[in-house]
Write a protein that holds these residues in place. Structure first.
Motif: not given
Length: 131
Positions: A78-85, A87-95, A126-131
């Protein structure tokens, strides 16, 4: 005192597929590679490494006369990469456009969100917004 993770590592036998996934799809910058053995990516101030455990799990190697211990793993990591919250919709669409299935999407109690997918080797990414 530990201040941050310097490098993280996953294992895969098909390093070409790993390079396409992490380099082309996720956009990490390739730092170095040894065909069939490993590929390293720059990730912010740290490094993300993908090793072929068939090549690194046996005998130790040497770098500048020093021994680098053998290492490897079997089964999914497992690995988690931080992304801005935002950008979640953009990443979902890209994947999804790349044919990568979203295994799970989690809204965490403290406000962060995560997208979970599998890389070509079956590792949990995991692509995660780190809050």
């Amino acid at each position: 005192m530990i201040t941050h993770v310097l490098e993280s590592c996953l294992y895969a036998t098909d390093l070409d597929a790993a390079e396409r996934f992490y380099g082309e799809l996720l956009g990490l910058d390739r730092y170095s590679a040894v065909p069939g053995r490993h590929i390293f990516f720059r990730c912010g101030s740290g490094m993300f490494l993908v090793f072929n455990a068939e090549r690194t799990g046996g005998e130790p190697s040497r770098v500048n006369g020093a021994i680098v211990p053998a290492h490897g793993s079997t089964g999914p990591g497992h690995v988690a990469f931080a992304i801005p919250d935002a950008e979640i919709p953009e990443w979902r669409a890209r994947l999804e456009a790349a044919g990568v299935a979203i295994e799970s999407e989690v809204a965490w109690p403290r406000g962060g969100r995560s997208l979970y997918v599998r890389d070509p080797a079956g590792n949990c990414v995991e692509l995660a917004s780190p809050k």
